[in-house]
Design an enzyme around this catalytic site. Structure first.
Site, mmCIF file in Angstrom:
data_model
loop_
_atom_site.group_PDB
_atom_site.id
_atom_site.type_symbol
_atom_site.label_atom_id
_atom_site.label_comp_id
_atom_site.label_asym_id
_atom_site.label_seq_id
_atom_site.Cartn_x
_atom_site.Cartn_y
_atom_site.Cartn_z
ATOM 1 N N ASP A 38 0.720 -1.355 0.108
ATOM 2 C CA ASP A 38 -0.049 -0.033 -0.059
ATOM 3 C C ASP A 38 0.878 1.236 -0.168
ATOM 4 O O ASP A 38 0.220 2.368 0.283
ATOM 5 C CB ASP A 38 -0.922 -0.096 1.275
ATOM 6 C CG ASP A 38 -0.206 -0.292 2.452
ATOM 7 O OD1 ASP A 38 1.066 -0.017 2.523
ATOM 8 O OD2 ASP A 38 -0.897 -0.348 3.524
ATOM 9 N N LYS A 188 7.576 39.775 -11.236
ATOM 10 C CA LYS A 188 6.494 38.731 -11.864
ATOM 11 C C LYS A 188 5.051 38.850 -11.188
ATOM 12 O O LYS A 188 4.879 39.175 -9.956
ATOM 13 C CB LYS A 188 6.856 37.404 -11.475
ATOM 14 C CG LYS A 188 6.157 36.055 -11.602
ATOM 15 C CD LYS A 188 7.025 35.008 -11.535
ATOM 16 C CE LYS A 188 6.556 34.803 -9.982
ATOM 17 N NZ LYS A 188 7.302 33.304 -9.610
HETATM 18 C C1 R5P Z 1 7.956 31.758 -6.008
HETATM 19 O O1 R5P Z 1 7.989 32.947 -5.579
HETATM 20 C C2 R5P Z 1 9.282 31.018 -6.425
HETATM 21 O O2 R5P Z 1 10.495 31.629 -5.977
HETATM 22 C C3 R5P Z 1 9.497 30.469 -7.455
HETATM 23 O O3 R5P Z 1 9.504 31.372 -8.473
HETATM 24 C C4 R5P Z 1 8.343 29.404 -7.931
HETATM 25 O O4 R5P Z 1 7.958 28.646 -6.952
HETATM 26 C C5 R5P Z 1 8.537 28.715 -9.139
HETATM 27 O O5 R5P Z 1 7.441 28.038 -9.576
HETATM 28 P P1 R5P Z 1 7.337 27.564 -11.117
HETATM 29 O O6 R5P Z 1 8.504 26.987 -11.623
HETATM 30 O O7 R5P Z 1 6.023 26.504 -11.041
HETATM 31 O O8 R5P Z 1 6.807 28.855 -11.843
#
Ligand code: R5P
Length: 288
Positions: A38, A188
């Site tokens: 499991d 971002k």
């Molecule tokens: C977010 O603030 C982190 O620093 C990374 O940029 C994020 O976890 C990256 O995630 P992904 O590869 O899914 O864009």
């Protein structure tokens, strides 16, 4: 001192043993070949830890590695260890660091509470939000993984570093200081778990070899979007460098336009090219 490595961190634990010239206690992870049908975890310590300072090295990702962490910590205590230091190279469940909606569990705090049941102190690496460390009922500190990335990038023919978002600025700054490479950052906006948008910004990258540095690569969506921006502004070579390489879902597809992908051994993957054992060994020594 004795080091015990969970199955998520066997290689890194061995490297830490070498760095510290410490003893290692091997672990059996399966009672029967193939494990429990499991999928439940099993652990058995194969050496004595009675009266010892034990360092348990185990990343808490994926979920089953959290269970394994608790089994190992409990077994180490039952076997009479005098002191137990948790080294959690990647603190899985650390990204939910606050309650965004009523009723949510703050998973970073949940894990902290239960790690403290058997452990006396914790070291983790390049954590999403260092404020989490204050929620630990035991002393908890962050070790930087960017020193290892900086060391690697210094000899990787990179001209420029890029932080893909505000959160990564502290990582780019640190890698830049070690590798002596200039840096800049983008802003971002996260649309959903798989989609991000970058705010337009002119970068000085034409004809340059650029490394995007971040704490985590998960789906690779952040890297793919930043890499596209770099290519559109004339970057000649694009490298993705992270401390924690989760590489989930379509990460392979999202990273295909990168000339190289570099991750550390906090999570073992085909992109693991640099070890953070020297950083953890120094931090363990400094605990006294
Ligand atoms: C977010 O603030 C982190 O620093 C990374 O940029 C994020 O976890 C990256 O995630 P992904 O590869 O899914 O864009």
């Amino acid at each position: 001192m004795k080091v015990v490595g969970g199955s998520a961190s066997v290689c890194l634990a061995k490297e830490i043993v070498q760095e510290l010239s410490a003893g290692q206690v091997d672990v059996t992870f399966e009672r029967h070949p193939g494990g429990f049908p499991d999928g439940e975890r099993y652990v058995r310590l194969l050496g004595s830890v009675a009266g010892q300072h034990v360092v348990l090295v185990q990343t808490t990702h994926p979920d089953s590695m959290i269970v394994e962490f608790f089994l190992l910590a409990d077994a180490i205590r039952d076997a009479g260890a005098a002191r137990l230091t948790a080294v959690v190279p990647y603190y899985g469940y650390g990204r939910q660091d606050k309650r965004f909606l009523d009723g949510e569990a703050i998973s970073a705090k949940t894990l902290a509470k239960y790690i403290a049941v058997d452990c006396d102190e914790l070291l983790t690496m390049t954590i999403h939000n260092p404020e989490i460390l204050k929620t630990f009922p035991i002393p908890a500190s962050e070790v930087s993984g960017m020193r290892a990335i900086g060391r690697y990038l210094k000899s990787a023919k990179v001209d420029f570093l890029l932080a893909p978002d505000d959160n990564a600025i502290r990582f780019a700054k640190e890698a830049s200081a070690i590798a002596n490479i200039p840096w800049d950052h983008l802003q971002k906006e996260r649309v959903d778990s798989y989609t991000v948008r970058m705010m337009p910004k002119k970068l000085n990258v034409k004809g340059k070899s650029v490394a995007i540095v971040d704490d985590v690569i998960s789906t690779g969506g952040t890297i793919a979007t930043a890499a596209k921006e770099l290519r559109s502004q004339g970057a000649r070579r694009v490298i993705a460098a992270c401390v924690h390489g989760l590489f989930v879902d379509n990460a392979g597809g999202n990273l295909k336009d990168c000339d190289d992908v570099i991750a550390t051994d906090t999570i073992q993957s085909p992109h693991t090219k640099v070890s953070v054992a020297p950083e953890f060994a120094a931090a363990i020594r400094a605990l006294g």
